[in-house]
Design an enzyme around this catalytic site. Structure first.
Site, PDB file in Angstrom:
ATOM      1  N   GLU A  50       0.827  -1.210   0.000  1.00  0.00           N
ATOM      2  CA  GLU A  50       0.000   0.000   0.000  1.00  0.00           C
ATOM      3  C   GLU A  50       0.856   1.253   0.000  1.00  0.00           C
ATOM      4  OE1 GLU A  50      -2.951  -0.070   3.109  1.00  0.00           O
ATOM      5  OE2 GLU A  50      -4.131  -1.600   2.063  1.00  0.00           O
ATOM      6  N   GLU A  98      -6.075  -7.354  -1.208  1.00  0.00           N
ATOM      7  CA  GLU A  98      -6.435  -7.274   0.210  1.00  0.00           C
ATOM      8  C   GLU A  98      -7.736  -6.513   0.355  1.00  0.00           C
ATOM      9  OE1 GLU A  98      -3.370  -5.822   3.084  1.00  0.00           O
ATOM     10  OE2 GLU A  98      -5.023  -4.599   3.892  1.00  0.00           O
TER      11      GLU A  98
HETATM   12  C1  IDC Z   1      -3.531  -3.999  10.219  1.00  0.00           C
HETATM   13  C2  IDC Z   1      -3.821  -5.195  11.085  1.00  0.00           C
HETATM   14  C3  IDC Z   1      -3.558  -4.853  12.517  1.00  0.00           C
HETATM   15  C4  IDC Z   1      -2.138  -4.313  12.646  1.00  0.00           C
HETATM   16  C5  IDC Z   1      -1.947  -3.131  11.707  1.00  0.00           C
HETATM   17  C6  IDC Z   1      -0.553  -2.539  11.740  1.00  0.00           C
HETATM   18  O1  IDC Z   1      -5.149  -5.611  10.882  1.00  0.00           O
HETATM   19  O2  IDC Z   1      -3.720  -5.995  13.332  1.00  0.00           O
HETATM   20  O3  IDC Z   1      -1.918  -3.897  13.968  1.00  0.00           O
HETATM   21  O4  IDC Z   1      -2.227  -3.546  10.386  1.00  0.00           O
HETATM   22  O5  IDC Z   1       0.331  -3.308  11.059  1.00  0.00           O
HETATM   23  C7  IDC Z   1      -4.255  -2.176   5.555  1.00  0.00           C
HETATM   24  C8  IDC Z   1      -2.937  -2.829   5.642  1.00  0.00           C
HETATM   25  C9  IDC Z   1      -2.913  -3.848   6.734  1.00  0.00           C
HETATM   26  C10 IDC Z   1      -3.729  -3.424   7.934  1.00  0.00           C
HETATM   27  C11 IDC Z   1      -5.183  -3.302   7.484  1.00  0.00           C
HETATM   28  C12 IDC Z   1      -6.138  -2.946   8.619  1.00  0.00           C
HETATM   29  O6  IDC Z   1      -2.513  -3.378   4.406  1.00  0.00           O
HETATM   30  O7  IDC Z   1      -1.563  -4.062   7.088  1.00  0.00           O
HETATM   31  O8  IDC Z   1      -3.645  -4.427   8.892  1.00  0.00           O
HETATM   32  N1  IDC Z   1      -5.269  -2.337   6.423  1.00  0.00           N
HETATM   33  O9  IDC Z   1      -5.788  -1.690   9.159  1.00  0.00           O
HETATM   34  N2  IDC Z   1      -4.652  -1.304   4.654  1.00  0.00           N
HETATM   35  C13 IDC Z   1      -5.879  -0.882   4.939  1.00  0.00           C
HETATM   36  C14 IDC Z   1      -6.297  -1.525   6.076  1.00  0.00           C
END
Ligand code: IDC
Length: 483
Positions: free
Chosen positions: A309, A401
């Protein structure tokens, strides 16, 4: 491409079907001459376990150079089957098996070797075939491994442990049916050139939830969820790759092998998130992708996602990054599909006020690539769906994702919005991976907290609201055309 040392002329004559031709005449023949001499040696080795095996087949061309080839052999036992092959288009009718070369390994100079392979099943015994043909000529070269090392990187590592459950009925796994994928127009096409949609799950960060990816959980994903795809989220920061490059490379490689063993596509996610500028990790990306693409070059089921991302940077920066990382992968694995993240957390730019036209007007200069789109159903709704619908007419998209919850990865699953999203993706045949196949105590996790401490991953009792919803969507029968 490394060429093996030239074999002795004596062996060439002994092994090749050169008939009455003299050595001088053989040397003078152009490669395309209708009387071109053919000859071959095949080394066939297997690594088997109860009911299944991996076969490695090294073909050495002992005749004139060819531009494409078909290997043929017959299984000695009627219960032997090819279930999933790589580095060739595999076919089986009764006991007869054929393997046709791919565009990238069809050219075989005199004396050159190439390695192909497959996973197979058997019911009785598993004897090796004793006779092979190459372009119709019986291979009279040795069938014992006297050939030099393959000129392509080694294929799938043979399993060291047997799968704990049998593959789906009929041995027809997603990879077994669809084979090597490629981008066709705005779609992802299977080996028959027909558009398909892959549906599967993303891991959580493997630095935190590595215990969730074990034989039992991956068996459940392949056979109970009937997933086509497993995305391996390797964070780069947050205690990820940057802290132990060799260790994380190894963990990713092992998970790719586990997905392969189960006939699933493996998506290698270089999970950049913060910082959002992919250039911050450019050198790491080159090192990592050089290693994993060399390791998996001979597989037909690996999809590379080069940056998760990007955020806070313009499209031109992402494009620049992609145009430096893609050639590193292509050098090892020329036919793999590669996915490029898009601006503003892979929202096609929408979350920073842009849209897909910045990509369509200035696409990445590479072929066989797709663009990532991510959404979180409780946060991203109609305007994002409308943009995907527009973009999908111009760009090959893959939802590498998404969550059923809000963008934090937590909160309640919005099943109405999620259903609208998945209906749209189904209609457009856009593949997806859901965040996450893990037991983290957050709304997006499919498994209830504590599940990964146990050994049962099947059925619905281990699932959260999001997990139960996703399992139902993913396990509905695939539509994979085979002609
Ligand atoms: C989130 C995980 C969470 C973690 C966080 C930080 O769900 O448990 O603490 O990352 O690393 C994304 C990202 C993805 C995120 C997810 C939800 O690719 O890494 O995971 N998210 O926030 N993009 C949009 C949402």
């Amino acid at each position: 491409m490394k060429h093996p040392p030239r074999r002795s002329r004596r062996l060439l004559v002994a092994a090749g079907a050169v008939g009455a031709l003299t050595l001088g005449a053989l040397a003078a023949l152009p490669a395309t001459n209708a009387m071109a001499a053919t000859g071959c040696a095949v080394a066939y080795t297997t690594n088997s376990w109860s009911g299944g095996f991996t076969a490695s087949v090294t073909i050495t061309n002992l005749g004139d150079a060819v531009n494409n080839w078909t290997l043929g052999f017959a299984f000695p036992d009627g219960g032997q089957r090819v279930t999933q092959g790589w580095s060739a288009t595999w076919g089986q009718s009764g006991r007869s098996v054929t393997a046709q070369s791919m565009s990238w390994n069809g050219a075989l100079a005199t004396g050159a070797s190439t390695n192909v392979g497959f996973n197979g099943s058997f019911t009785g015994s598993n004897p090796s075939p004793t006779s092979f043909t190459l372009n119709g000529t019986v291979c009279t070269g040795s069938t014992t491994p006297t050939t030099p090392p393959p000129s392509t990187p080694p294929p799938t590592t043979p399993p060291t442990t047997p799968p704990t459950t049998t593959p789906p009925p009929g041995g027809q796994t997603p990879v077994g049916i669809n084979g090597q994928l490629r981008v066709c127009g705005v779609n992802l096409c299977n080996q028959y050139g027909r558009p398909i949609q892959l549906r599967g799950m993303s891991s959580h960060g493997i630095q935190w939830f590595g215990n969730c990816y074990n034989p039992a959980s991956l068996d459940a994903l392949a056979t109970d969820w009937r997933a086509d795809l497993f995305r391996i989220a390797m964070y780069v920061q947050e205690q990820g790759y940057e802290t132990d490059p060799a260790g994380f490379t190894n963990r990713v490689n092992n998970l790719v092998d586990e997905a392969t063993r189960r006939g699933m596509y493996a998506m290698i996610d270089f999970h950049t998130l913060t910082p959002g500028d992919p250039m911050y990790n450019l050198e790491r990306a080159k090192t990592f992708f050089a290693a994993v693409s060399a390791r998996h070059a001979a597989k037909n089921n690996v999809i590379y996602e080069i940056t998760n991302e990007p955020n806070g940077v313009g499209w031109s920066t992402i494009k620049n990054y992609a145009e430096q990382v893609i050639p590193v992968i292509r050098a090892n694995d020329p036919d793999a599909v590669i996915i490029v993240g898009t601006r503003a957390w892979s929202s096609l730019g929408v979350s920073e006020g842009s849209n897909h036209t910045e990509i369509a007007n200035n696409p990445v200069n590479a072929s066989n690539i797709m663009y990532a789109f991510h959404f979180y159903a409780a946060s991203h709704r109609d305007n994002y769906r409308a943009e995907v619908e527009r973009a999908a007419t111009r760009l090959p998209l893959f939802v590498t994702e998404f969550g059923t919850v809000d963008y934090t990865g937590d909160g309640a699953a919005d099943l109405t919005s999620s259903g609208q999203w998945l209906d749209l993706l189904d209609r457009l045949k856009i593949g997806y991976a859901n965040w996450t196949f893990s037991d983290k105590a957050e709304g997006s996790a499919a498994l209830r907290p504590g599940t990964c401490n146990g050994s049962n991953y099947t059925g619905t009792s281990v699932l959260t609201t999001s997990g139960a919803f996703m399992r139902e969507r993913i396990r509905t029968p695939d539509n994979f055309p085979t002609s």
